[in-house]
Write a protein that holds these residues in place. Structure first.
Motif, PDB file in Angstrom:
ATOM      1  N   HIS A 114      -8.142 -76.898   9.450  1.00  0.00           N
ATOM      2  CA  HIS A 114      -7.031 -77.781   9.800  1.00  0.00           C
ATOM      3  C   HIS A 114      -7.558 -79.207   9.891  1.00  0.00           C
ATOM      4  N   VAL A 115      -6.878 -80.135   9.262  1.00  0.00           N
ATOM      5  CA  VAL A 115      -7.273 -81.545   9.347  1.00  0.00           C
ATOM      6  C   VAL A 115      -6.257 -82.275  10.226  1.00  0.00           C
ATOM      7  N   GLY A 164      -4.993 -76.886   5.871  1.00  0.00           N
ATOM      8  CA  GLY A 164      -3.640 -77.146   6.335  1.00  0.00           C
ATOM      9  C   GLY A 164      -3.577 -78.323   7.281  1.00  0.00           C
ATOM     10  N   VAL A 165      -2.389 -78.878   7.386  1.00  0.00           N
ATOM     11  CA  VAL A 165      -2.088 -79.886   8.406  1.00  0.00           C
ATOM     12  C   VAL A 165      -1.197 -79.218   9.433  1.00  0.00           C
ATOM     13  N   ALA A 166      -1.719 -79.097  10.655  1.00  0.00           N
ATOM     14  CA  ALA A 166      -0.995 -78.399  11.715  1.00  0.00           C
ATOM     15  C   ALA A 166      -0.947 -79.237  12.986  1.00  0.00           C
ATOM     16  N   GLY A 167      -1.025 -80.559  12.832  1.00  0.00           N
ATOM     17  CA  GLY A 167      -0.922 -81.390  14.018  1.00  0.00           C
ATOM     18  C   GLY A 167      -2.034 -82.409  14.105  1.00  0.00           C
ATOM     19  N   PRO A 168      -2.284 -82.816  15.355  1.00  0.00           N
ATOM     20  CA  PRO A 168      -1.873 -82.221  16.631  1.00  0.00           C
ATOM     21  C   PRO A 168      -0.409 -82.417  17.004  1.00  0.00           C
ATOM     22  N   CYS A 221      -2.965 -63.673  14.310  1.00  0.00           N
ATOM     23  CA  CYS A 221      -2.967 -65.100  14.644  1.00  0.00           C
ATOM     24  C   CYS A 221      -3.885 -65.367  15.837  1.00  0.00           C
ATOM     25  N   ARG A 222      -4.618 -66.484  15.789  1.00  0.00           N
ATOM     26  CA  ARG A 222      -5.493 -66.875  16.894  1.00  0.00           C
ATOM     27  C   ARG A 222      -4.986 -68.128  17.605  1.00  0.00           C
ATOM     28  N   GLN A 223      -3.805 -68.632  17.230  1.00  0.00           N
ATOM     29  CA  GLN A 223      -3.238 -69.842  17.844  1.00  0.00           C
ATOM     30  C   GLN A 223      -4.281 -70.960  17.852  1.00  0.00           C
ATOM     31  N   CYS A 224      -4.688 -71.343  16.649  1.00  0.00           N
ATOM     32  CA  CYS A 224      -5.837 -72.223  16.448  1.00  0.00           C
ATOM     33  C   CYS A 224      -5.569 -73.658  16.875  1.00  0.00           C
ATOM     34  N   ARG A 225      -6.661 -74.352  17.170  1.00  0.00           N
ATOM     35  CA  ARG A 225      -6.619 -75.784  17.395  1.00  0.00           C
ATOM     36  C   ARG A 225      -6.140 -76.502  16.130  1.00  0.00           C
ATOM     37  N   ALA A 226      -5.702 -77.738  16.304  1.00  0.00           N
ATOM     38  CA  ALA A 226      -5.239 -78.524  15.164  1.00  0.00           C
ATOM     39  C   ALA A 226      -6.381 -79.088  14.340  1.00  0.00           C
ATOM     40  N   ASP A 227      -7.634 -78.821  14.752  1.00  0.00           N
ATOM     41  CA  ASP A 227      -8.790 -79.221  13.947  1.00  0.00           C
ATOM     42  C   ASP A 227      -9.749 -78.053  13.729  1.00  0.00           C
ATOM     43  N   ALA A 228      -9.214 -76.845  13.736  1.00  0.00           N
ATOM     44  CA  ALA A 228     -10.049 -75.647  13.609  1.00  0.00           C
ATOM     45  C   ALA A 228     -10.733 -75.585  12.246  1.00  0.00           C
TER      46      ALA A 228
END
Length: 500
Positions: free
Chosen positions: A74-75, A130-134, A312-319
């Motif tokens: 995640h970026v 992927g882009v998932a935030g933050p 799913c591991r509910q990852c950080r937005a920079d995982a």
């Protein structure tokens, strides 16, 4: 020989079953060989059409089977958000929390693209960015889209995906499609605005902050519109839903039916994270999350309607890394220049291609092994819940004391079915055993008949046995599904012999 940088255990001399069984083309493409729901056991793609299974074949977030072999990244280029959720509190420079909305540093699109190349050079398992935030990927869309443009140019073999709350989604579907983003996740927690008003204090839409039922109604309508538009554009859609007991837990079955009818192919029902230390509204007001049993019961109830995601591991937005691990600290803005400077593009491409070839052989072998093992099964109505300590690769390859989570499987006459994971405190701490952690681990494994490990010490084995949980080392470093099926068949046969 394994690809560069990877340590792949040799298959032990003892075989559970012969591996010379010829796999079908379907089994080698999708790891299953049947479109029957649950026929493959662990793969979330098992009941999907072949053309969909091919598209999620190496996506660790969209395929439970792929998550054993491939990594995601995640970026964090999307800090802004256009809604407020009662379960969310975005935090920056936070290395100690593992949950959505948390990052250690925000990136520009240019820095994100450079980081992707550095990670790809060090982690040949990387298959998707992927882009998932933050915040929300589409609240400030130009940063997200510029990032995708740069990654597509620099690393065309990497899949692109994004996660969004859906409020701005209908405005950007054409751009998403044009950029080759073929996997999109929408977080949809309600289809009833009265339920939504309990989850979302406000949204920002058309230059105005809106609250209450009006906000929830607009969000719902935009989410459904965006979902339908993505499906019409042939973009695969996964829906995330946060299970909030007493608020939307019973309502999520209706959400499940609604998103399936509009073409979503995968539903991920996640537990609410409500630790007060995170500073969210729900955390500070005492809203509890679901128990593992409550979560599983809801997932089971919805599974008849559509495919359920359970890994799913509910990852950080920079995982960064495999699901269940985070290697983001290895790739900070201070060191990626040094990593990138030493990258040999041709060598990286060769290493990644070698890894993919290796994985294809490994997955075919695993599929054949599971298929052959299933031939041992009779028609018993028994079902066993078991836990597995694994570092990935679809093998039982982790010491009990090194596990920070256990993967959970239901084993029955239908095979071995992945049903989730349970996090635990680490038992081995720098060379010594943490006896205080053991009761919590035993509690986390409640309901299991066995835990499969590569190795386990005498003390934890004894405590597990006292709780009715057998510690099984006999299948160390062998394939998970075939091992569980073999153990189950022998266990059932042994019980029948005793009864006779």
């Amino acid at each position: 020989m394994s690809p560069q940088g990877l340590v792949v255990p040799e298959t032990p001399a003892r075989k559970i079953i012969p591996l010379a069984v010829a796999g079908t083309a379907a089994s080698r493409a999708g790891g299953c060989g049947t479109a029957t729901k649950g026929g493959c056991g662990s793969g979330s793609s098992a009941g999907l059409p072949q053309q969909v299974r091919d598209r999620v074949h190496d996506h660790p977030c969209y395929s439970a089977e792929a998550h054993h072999h491939f990594a995601r990244m995640h970026v964090a280029v999307a800090p802004g958000c256009n809604i407020q959720c009662n379960y969310c509190n975005r935090k920056y420079d936070c290395a100690n929390e593992s949950r959505p909305g948390v990052v250690s540093e925000k990136l520009t699109p240019e820095l994100a693209a450079k980081k992707v190349l550095a990670v790809a050079a060090q982690i040949p398992q990387l298959s998707v960015v992927g882009v998932a935030g933050p915040g929300d990927a589409l609240a400030l869309p130009e940063k997200t889209f510029r990032t995708f443009e740069l990654i597509r140019k620099a690393a065309p073999d990497i899949r692109l995906c994004l996660s969004t709350n859906g409020l701005a989604l209908p405005d950007h579907v054409d751009r998403i499609k044009a950029l080759g983003v073929d996997h999109v996740t929408i977080t949809i927690n309600m289809i009833d605005p009265e339920v939504g008003a309990l989850i979302y204090p406000w949204i920002f839409f058309e230059h105005k902050r809106r609250r209450g039922l009006e906000a929830a109604r607009i969000l719902h309508e935009r989410q459904m519109q965006g979902l339908e538009m993505l499906v019409a554009a042939d973009v695969l859609v996964k829906v995330n839903s946060v299970m909030i007991p007493g608020i939307n837990d019973r309502h999520l079955a209706e959400v499940n039916a609604a998103v399936k009818s509009r073409g979503a192919f995968l539903h991920n029902i996640m537990p609410l994270i409500s630790d007060p230390a995170h500073g969210t509204h729900f955390g500070l007001t005492g809203q509890r999350g679901p128990t593992p049993a409550e979560l599983k019961a809801l997932q089971d109830a919805c599974e008849g309607e559509m495919q359920m995601m359970r890994h799913c591991r509910q990852c950080r937005a920079d995982a960064v890394g495999m699901l269940g691990e985070d290697r983001g600290a290895e790739f900070t803005s201070q060191n990626i220049d040094a990593i990138a400077a030493g990258v040999d593009a041709a060598a990286v491409a060769e290493s990644r291609a070698a890894y993919r070839s290796f994985v294809e052989r490994e997955r075919a072998d695993q599929s054949d092994a599971a298929e052959a093992a299933r031939a041992q099964l009779g028609t018993t109505a028994e079902t066993r819940l078991v836990a597995v300590a694994t570092k990935g690769s679809g093998r039982i390859n982790q010491h009990f004391g090194h596990a920070e989570e256990f993967q959970m499987y239901e084993v029955s006459a239908a095979g071995a079915k992945f049903v989730g994971h349970r996090k635990v405190s680490l038992y081995c701490q720098g060379g010594y055993d943490d006896d205080e952690a053991l009761p919590g681990i035993v509690e986390a494994l409640a309901g299991c008949g066995a835990v499969f490990v590569a190795k386990i010490g005498h003390c934890p084995r004894k405590d597990l046995a006292a709780a009715g949980i057998a510690a099984v080392e006999d299948y160390a470093h062998e394939y998970i599904e075939a091992s569980l099926i073999d153990w189950f068949a022998k266990s059932v046969a042994g019980a029948a012999d005793i009864a006779a």
